[in-house]
Structure formats: C-alpha cells, structure tokens
Design a protein around this motif. Structure first.
Motif, PDB file in Angstrom:
ATOM      1  N   ARG A 191       0.832  -1.203   0.000  1.00 47.88           N
ATOM      2  CA  ARG A 191       0.000   0.000   0.000  1.00 47.88           C
ATOM      3  C   ARG A 191       0.868   1.256   0.000  1.00 47.88           C
ATOM      4  NH1 ARG A 191      -4.170   0.759   4.960  1.00 47.88           N
ATOM      5  NH2 ARG A 191      -2.191   0.915   6.111  1.00 47.88           N
ATOM      6  N   VAL A 192       1.855   1.282   0.868  1.00 45.09           N
ATOM      7  CA  VAL A 192       2.776   2.417   0.921  1.00 45.09           C
ATOM      8  C   VAL A 192       3.558   2.530  -0.386  1.00 45.09           C
ATOM      9  CG1 VAL A 192       4.896   3.249   1.997  1.00 45.09           C
ATOM     10  CG2 VAL A 192       2.999   2.512   3.426  1.00 45.09           C
ATOM     11  N   GLY A 193       4.015   1.395  -0.891  1.00 45.06           N
ATOM     12  CA  GLY A 193       4.794   1.408  -2.120  1.00 45.06           C
ATOM     13  C   GLY A 193       4.015   1.983  -3.292  1.00 45.06           C
ATOM     14  N   ARG A 194       2.775   1.582  -3.443  1.00 48.11           N
ATOM     15  CA  ARG A 194       1.958   2.097  -4.541  1.00 48.11           C
ATOM     16  C   ARG A 194       1.743   3.605  -4.394  1.00 48.11           C
ATOM     17  NH1 ARG A 194      -0.852  -2.962  -3.974  1.00 48.11           N
ATOM     18  NH2 ARG A 194      -2.366  -2.018  -2.546  1.00 48.11           N
ATOM     19  N   ALA A 195       1.547   4.066  -3.155  1.00 44.76           N
ATOM     20  CA  ALA A 195       1.335   5.494  -2.916  1.00 44.76           C
ATOM     21  C   ALA A 195       2.578   6.306  -3.282  1.00 44.76           C
ATOM     22  CB  ALA A 195       0.952   5.724  -1.456  1.00 44.76           C
ATOM     23  N   GLU A 196       3.763   5.807  -2.915  1.00 45.80           N
ATOM     24  CA  GLU A 196       4.987   6.545  -3.228  1.00 45.80           C
ATOM     25  C   GLU A 196       5.280   6.545  -4.726  1.00 45.80           C
ATOM     26  OE1 GLU A 196       8.363   5.697  -0.811  1.00 45.80           O
ATOM     27  OE2 GLU A 196       7.379   6.432   1.017  1.00 45.80           O
ATOM     28  N   VAL A 197       5.005   5.436  -5.382  1.00 42.73           N
ATOM     29  CA  VAL A 197       5.188   5.389  -6.835  1.00 42.73           C
ATOM     30  C   VAL A 197       4.260   6.396  -7.512  1.00 42.73           C
ATOM     31  CG1 VAL A 197       4.838   3.967  -8.895  1.00 42.73           C
ATOM     32  CG2 VAL A 197       6.055   3.031  -6.929  1.00 42.73           C
ATOM     33  N   TYR A 198       3.034   6.505  -7.017  1.00 42.88           N
ATOM     34  CA  TYR A 198       2.073   7.484  -7.558  1.00 42.88           C
ATOM     35  C   TYR A 198       2.659   8.892  -7.495  1.00 42.88           C
ATOM     36  CZ  TYR A 198      -2.257  10.214  -7.976  1.00 42.88           C
ATOM     37  OH  TYR A 198      -3.221  11.114  -8.366  1.00 42.88           O
ATOM     38  N   ASP A 214      -4.891   3.553   9.246  1.00 41.98           N
ATOM     39  CA  ASP A 214      -5.490   3.773   7.926  1.00 41.98           C
ATOM     40  C   ASP A 214      -5.170   5.156   7.371  1.00 41.98           C
ATOM     41  OD1 ASP A 214      -6.755   1.252   7.790  1.00 41.98           O
ATOM     42  OD2 ASP A 214      -8.357   1.966   9.101  1.00 41.98           O
ATOM     43  N   THR A 215      -4.200   5.847   7.968  1.00 37.42           N
ATOM     44  CA  THR A 215      -3.856   7.209   7.560  1.00 37.42           C
ATOM     45  C   THR A 215      -2.515   7.243   6.836  1.00 37.42           C
ATOM     46  OG1 THR A 215      -5.071   8.184   9.406  1.00 37.42           O
ATOM     47  CG2 THR A 215      -3.383   9.551   8.364  1.00 37.42           C
ATOM     48  N   ALA A 216      -2.492   7.927   5.704  1.00 37.30           N
ATOM     49  CA  ALA A 216      -1.255   8.200   4.977  1.00 37.30           C
ATOM     50  C   ALA A 216      -0.844   9.640   5.249  1.00 37.30           C
ATOM     51  CB  ALA A 216      -1.456   7.989   3.486  1.00 37.30           C
ATOM     52  N   ARG A 217       0.426   9.847   5.610  1.00 42.34           N
ATOM     53  CA  ARG A 217       0.942  11.197   5.829  1.00 42.34           C
ATOM     54  C   ARG A 217       2.062  11.453   4.827  1.00 42.34           C
ATOM     55  NH1 ARG A 217       3.182  10.751  10.481  1.00 42.34           N
ATOM     56  NH2 ARG A 217       5.367  11.209  10.006  1.00 42.34           N
ATOM     57  N   GLU A 239      -8.460  10.095  -3.951  1.00 44.30           N
ATOM     58  CA  GLU A 239      -9.148   8.913  -4.479  1.00 44.30           C
ATOM     59  C   GLU A 239      -8.162   7.790  -4.801  1.00 44.30           C
ATOM     60  OE1 GLU A 239     -12.402   8.215  -4.585  1.00 44.30           O
ATOM     61  OE2 GLU A 239     -12.500  10.077  -3.426  1.00 44.30           O
ATOM     62  N   ALA A 240      -6.992   8.168  -5.321  1.00 42.72           N
ATOM     63  CA  ALA A 240      -5.971   7.154  -5.610  1.00 42.72           C
ATOM     64  C   ALA A 240      -5.523   6.475  -4.329  1.00 42.72           C
ATOM     65  CB  ALA A 240      -4.779   7.803  -6.318  1.00 42.72           C
ATOM     66  N   PHE A 241      -5.261   7.268  -3.288  1.00 40.14           N
ATOM     67  CA  PHE A 241      -4.816   6.696  -2.025  1.00 40.14           C
ATOM     68  C   PHE A 241      -5.912   5.830  -1.398  1.00 40.14           C
ATOM     69  CE2 PHE A 241      -0.802   8.894  -0.372  1.00 40.14           C
ATOM     70  CZ  PHE A 241      -0.318   9.098  -1.656  1.00 40.14           C
ATOM     71  N   LYS A 242      -7.159   6.213  -1.564  1.00 40.72           N
ATOM     72  CA  LYS A 242      -8.257   5.374  -1.060  1.00 40.72           C
ATOM     73  C   LYS A 242      -8.281   4.029  -1.786  1.00 40.72           C
ATOM     74  CE  LYS A 242     -11.489   8.819   0.752  1.00 40.72           C
ATOM     75  NZ  LYS A 242     -12.821   9.467   0.601  1.00 40.72           N
ATOM     76  N   SER A 243      -7.977   4.063  -3.076  1.00 36.36           N
ATOM     77  CA  SER A 243      -7.959   2.807  -3.834  1.00 36.36           C
ATOM     78  C   SER A 243      -6.843   1.888  -3.379  1.00 36.36           C
ATOM     79  CB  SER A 243      -7.815   3.099  -5.331  1.00 36.36           C
ATOM     80  OG  SER A 243      -6.497   3.522  -5.664  1.00 36.36           O
ATOM     81  N   PHE A 246      -6.002   3.421   1.939  1.00 40.19           N
ATOM     82  CA  PHE A 246      -5.946   4.457   2.978  1.00 40.19           C
ATOM     83  C   PHE A 246      -7.305   5.144   3.105  1.00 40.19           C
ATOM     84  CE2 PHE A 246      -1.379   4.345   1.739  1.00 40.19           C
ATOM     85  CZ  PHE A 246      -0.843   4.079   2.991  1.00 40.19           C
ATOM     86  N   LEU A 247      -7.795   5.268   4.320  1.00 38.62           N
ATOM     87  CA  LEU A 247      -9.044   5.987   4.549  1.00 38.62           C
ATOM     88  C   LEU A 247      -8.813   7.493   4.598  1.00 38.62           C
ATOM     89  CD1 LEU A 247     -10.847   3.804   7.251  1.00 38.62           C
ATOM     90  CD2 LEU A 247     -11.222   3.859   4.768  1.00 38.62           C
ATOM     91  N   TYR A 248      -7.632   7.895   5.085  1.00 42.04           N
ATOM     92  CA  TYR A 248      -7.330   9.312   5.266  1.00 42.04           C
ATOM     93  C   TYR A 248      -5.971   9.625   4.648  1.00 42.04           C
ATOM     94  CZ  TYR A 248     -10.719   8.185   8.904  1.00 42.04           C
ATOM     95  OH  TYR A 248     -11.799   7.703   9.574  1.00 42.04           O
ATOM     96  N   THR A 249      -5.875  10.790   4.015  1.00 34.59           N
ATOM     97  CA  THR A 249      -4.626  11.240   3.422  1.00 34.59           C
ATOM     98  C   THR A 249      -4.309  12.630   3.953  1.00 34.59           C
ATOM     99  OG1 THR A 249      -5.042   9.983   1.392  1.00 34.59           O
ATOM    100  CG2 THR A 249      -3.400  11.743   1.280  1.00 34.59           C
ATOM    101  N   THR A 250      -3.125  12.795   4.531  1.00 32.40           N
ATOM    102  CA  THR A 250      -2.729  14.071   5.128  1.00 32.40           C
ATOM    103  C   THR A 250      -1.381  14.503   4.566  1.00 32.40           C
ATOM    104  OG1 THR A 250      -1.562  13.061   6.993  1.00 32.40           O
ATOM    105  CG2 THR A 250      -3.927  13.450   7.262  1.00 32.40           C
TER     106      THR A 250
END
Length: 275
Positions: A191-198, A214-217, A239-243, A246-250
């Motif tokens: 999950r973290v890896g996909r977010a950082e690649v994004y 469930d929070t991404a910072r 929306e990408a992070f929810k996919s 992650f429920l919350y993105t900060t």
C-alpha cells in the motif's frame, strides 16, 4: 576528497575479493563502483529482494549495476517471517540486517569472497541504526565509514567518478514508513509502495508516505509544501490513495526529514530525563 578516494581504493586492493551488499542506493553503488574499478571480477554485488523493496527500486539497482559493470545477483530474504521484525520494535533494523547478512555471508564464503562489505557511511554512525550492529556481529565491513566518508562526500566522489545517479534521493526500505510498534505486513508495504510510486510519477522525488493505521501522511521537502498543495490535484490524489487502502490522506506541514520516525525515541528520552 581525493585522499579518501585513494584510501578506499587501497582498502579494496588489500581485500582482493569482496561481495558488496548492494541496495542500489548511492552509498552501496559508490562502494560497488570503487570495488569493481579496483578488483574487477574480484567484486560482486548482491541485492536482497523482499516485500520491503519497491520493484521500481530493484529495477534501478539492476540498471545501475549494469552501468558500473560489476557482476550482480539477486537473492531472496525473508525478514517478515521473523516475528521480531514484523512486530516492528525500535530495533527492527537489527533483525532486517541479521537476515540480510545471514543470507550473504554463507554465499560469500561458498563463492570465495572473504569479505562482505556494505554502504554504511560515517554519518550513519551518528544516527540510530541498530542494523549496523547486526552487520558487525556477522563480520561485515563498511569501507565508507572506515575511511570517514560522509554522505555529502559520497555524492561528491560519485559525481567525480561520473556516476549518473550521484544525486539520487535516499530510499530506505518501506518498513521505515511505519511507527514503531505497528505490525508490518506485506499488504501494508504494498500500500505504501503504490502510494509513493504514484507521487514519483507526478514528479515528486524526495518524498515519503508515512503510514499509521489507515492514515497516509505525505512528506515532501519543506520548501515544496506550498508548491505541492497548489500544483497537485488533491481530490484525484485522495481517491488514488483510497484505492490503495488508505481511509485518510494528510500532508506533513513540517516537510520531509530523514529518519523522522526516530524523533519519538528522542522525545521519550527527553521526557524521561525531565521527570
């Protein structure tokens, strides 16, 4: 700089054969470059593949090794199978490096390489790095630290030697994105890896996505915080992070700092001393 480079060359000349614990980061890449320049076929680089390594970073490591010319192999490590690692204690890195060097050392001996060397630099010795102790216990050597080469000097020497990735941002394993005490799983790492690649694909290089529950910072460089807010399509990012799960993105308004999650250790020590 030249004196330290000469010292590194002399150190490898004395070794005659060396196996490099090669992550693909600039520190181990510089070690691999100097080792290959001095030892030729007497040097080999091994990269550990595990769920805590982004596939994109593995691809970069392969490409960089090919550019250097050094023989390169990939081995599998299984640190997540160790509950001491998965529980994510403050000395998690000790168990990670134990797994790494318990894998590399037998291969080195089997293939005729008396030395296993890593990319630990002089600055690393002043940070909280329990993995360094695990490597030392298993006989690994750290040429950069032995010669006193700092992180800034690593980049300076790499640039001098013509390495095209001399300014590559640091990219520690994905497990470093979680606060101590939060269990690490393959799903969380992915999950973290996909977010950082994004974020990388949006053009942001020096970034981290810290994960807590469930929070991404998101962390970007301090002087890029305002730019990030103004230039990023935030609803699309959310929306990408929810996919990804992650429920919350900060966004961390303080910005990116290497080893930021270690601040909790310093805070706890200060609080205890202040009682």
């Amino acid at each position: 700089m030249m004196q330290k480079l000469d010292q590194l060359k002399a150190l490898f000349a004395e070794m005659k054969n060396a196996l490099i614990a090669y992550s693909g980061g600039i520190d181990s890449a510089l070690v691999a470059k100097i080792a290959y320049d001095v030892l030729g076929d007497g040097a080999i680089a091994l990269t550990a593949e595990s769920p805590s390594l982004l596939p994109e970073d593995l691809e970069d490591a392969i490409a960089q090794a090919a550019a250097i010319g050094i023989a390169h192999q990939i081995v599998q490590t299984h640190e997540l199978d160790n509950p001491n690692y998965a529980a994510n204690p403050v000395n998690r890195c000790y168990f990670c490096k134990s797994e790494l060097h318990d894998t590399l050392k037998p291969l080195a001996l089997q293939w005729g390489y008396p030395y296993v060397v890593d990319g630990v630099n002089a600055d690393d010795l002043h940070d909280y790095r329990p993995g360094i102790q695990a490597a030392k216990e298993r006989g690994a050597r750290s040429p950069l630290a032995e010669v006193g080469v700092t992180k800034a000097e690593v980049r300076e020497i790499a640039k001098y030697l013509g390495l095209p990735y001399w300014d590559k941002p640091a990219q520690p394993c994905l497990s470093s994105r979680f606060p101590y005490g939060e269990e690490i799983t393959i799903a969380k790492l992915q999950r973290v890896g996909r977010a950082e690649v994004y974020l990388r694909r949006l053009g942001w290089k020096n970034i981290r996505v810290r994960s807590q529950g469930d929070t991404a910072r998101i962390e970007v460089l301090p002087d890029q915080v305002k730019e990030f807010v103004l230039q990023t399509d935030l609803p699309t990012l959310i929306e990408a992070f929810k996919s990804y799960g992650f429920l919350y993105t900060t966004l961390d308004l303080e910005g990116y700092q290497s080893g930021k999650l270690n601040q909790v250790l310093q805070f706890n020590v200060s609080s205890t001393n202040g009682r």
